[in-house]
Write an enzyme that holds these catalytic residues in place. Structure first.
Site, mmCIF file in Angstrom:
data_model
loop_
_atom_site.group_PDB
_atom_site.id
_atom_site.type_symbol
_atom_site.label_atom_id
_atom_site.label_comp_id
_atom_site.label_asym_id
_atom_site.label_seq_id
_atom_site.Cartn_x
_atom_site.Cartn_y
_atom_site.Cartn_z
ATOM 1 N N ILE A 181 1.077 -1.312 -0.245
ATOM 2 C CA ILE A 181 -0.009 -0.424 -0.493
ATOM 3 C C ILE A 181 0.704 1.108 0.193
ATOM 4 C CG2 ILE A 181 0.192 -0.224 2.490
ATOM 5 C CD1 ILE A 181 -3.476 0.704 2.216
ATOM 6 N N ALA A 182 0.598 2.007 -0.719
ATOM 7 C CA ALA A 182 1.228 3.524 -0.974
ATOM 8 C C ALA A 182 0.494 4.726 -1.465
ATOM 9 C CB ALA A 182 1.745 3.427 -2.579
ATOM 10 N N GLU B 85 2.551 -8.124 5.139
ATOM 11 C CA GLU B 85 3.767 -7.888 6.524
ATOM 12 C C GLU B 85 3.580 -6.869 6.567
ATOM 13 O OE1 GLU B 85 7.206 -8.288 3.253
ATOM 14 O OE2 GLU B 85 6.721 -10.283 4.580
ATOM 15 N N ASN C 59 8.158 0.107 11.500
ATOM 16 C CA ASN C 59 7.027 0.960 11.175
ATOM 17 C C ASN C 59 5.809 1.463 12.005
ATOM 18 O OD1 ASN C 59 4.928 2.441 9.666
ATOM 19 N ND2 ASN C 59 5.742 1.030 7.447
ATOM 20 N N TYR D 118 -3.023 -0.754 11.016
ATOM 21 C CA TYR D 118 -3.419 -2.145 10.679
ATOM 22 C C TYR D 118 -4.153 -2.612 11.516
ATOM 23 C CZ TYR D 118 -1.473 -2.123 6.176
ATOM 24 O OH TYR D 118 -0.279 -1.991 5.134
#
Length: 181
Positions: free
Chosen positions: A102-103, A136, A141, A148
């Site tokens: 995801i960016a 993952e 992070n 999440y």
């Protein structure tokens, strides 16, 4: 009036130290209504640009084309007023799916684009029969871990020394979420 004109320019101030006052952070504006568009291999150039803006080691067009050509792969872009802000790449196999990446553009991070995109895709995957979804992320992070966790993911394991970094290796955290039928 004549005396003022003959004085010359005002002297520049001389400060012995920097100012104590700091500019206030502007409040992050919530994004307006986002739209979501599923894209295919033709979007690899755009996805590569977005990934490059979001990560130090952005993925190439070729790498993204290869990923999008895998069975079960799907990419969804979040747009605000037609402007692409973020994308999510997933891969589904039977009743499981994996979030590959995801960016989010740095200028819109922490404004809800990733959360909305993930929620959209989780609903879509659930409708497609997915019951278990994995991802993952780097152990360092914390922002992504918080996102999440807020969306119902929990740590399911670790991959020791998974990421190669300039100063060594870093563990990957594997997270999992169960989706309702």
């Amino acid at each position: 009036l004549v005396a003022e004109a003959t004085r010359g320019p005002m002297p520049a101030p001389l400060y012995l130290r920097g100012p104590d006052a700091k500019p206030q952070a502007t409040a992050l504006r919530k994004l307006s209504a986002l739209s979501f568009e599923t894209v295919g291999v033709e979007a690899a150039p755009l996805l590569s640009r977005l990934h490059g803006e979001s990560f130090d080691d952005g993925w190439t067009e070729s790498a993204l084309r290869d990923l999008l050509n895998m069975p079960g792969a799907a990419a969804v872009i979040a747009l605000e007023l037609g402007e692409p802000l973020a994308f999510l790449l997933t891969r589904q196999a039977a009743d499981e799916a994996e979030i590959i990446t995801i960016a989010t553009r740095p200028s819109v991070q922490r404004r809800g684009a990733a959360r909305a995109l993930l929620s959209h895709q989780l609903t879509r995957l659930s409708r497609n029969g997915v019951r278990h979804i994995f991802l993952e992320l780097a152990a360092s992070n914390a922002a992504a871990q918080g996102l999440y966790a807020a969306l119902g993911f929990a740590e399911a394991g670790r991959r020791k020394g998974y990421y190669q970094r300039k100063d060594g290796v870093e563990d990957a955290i594997v997270m999992k979420r169960e989706l309702s039928p």
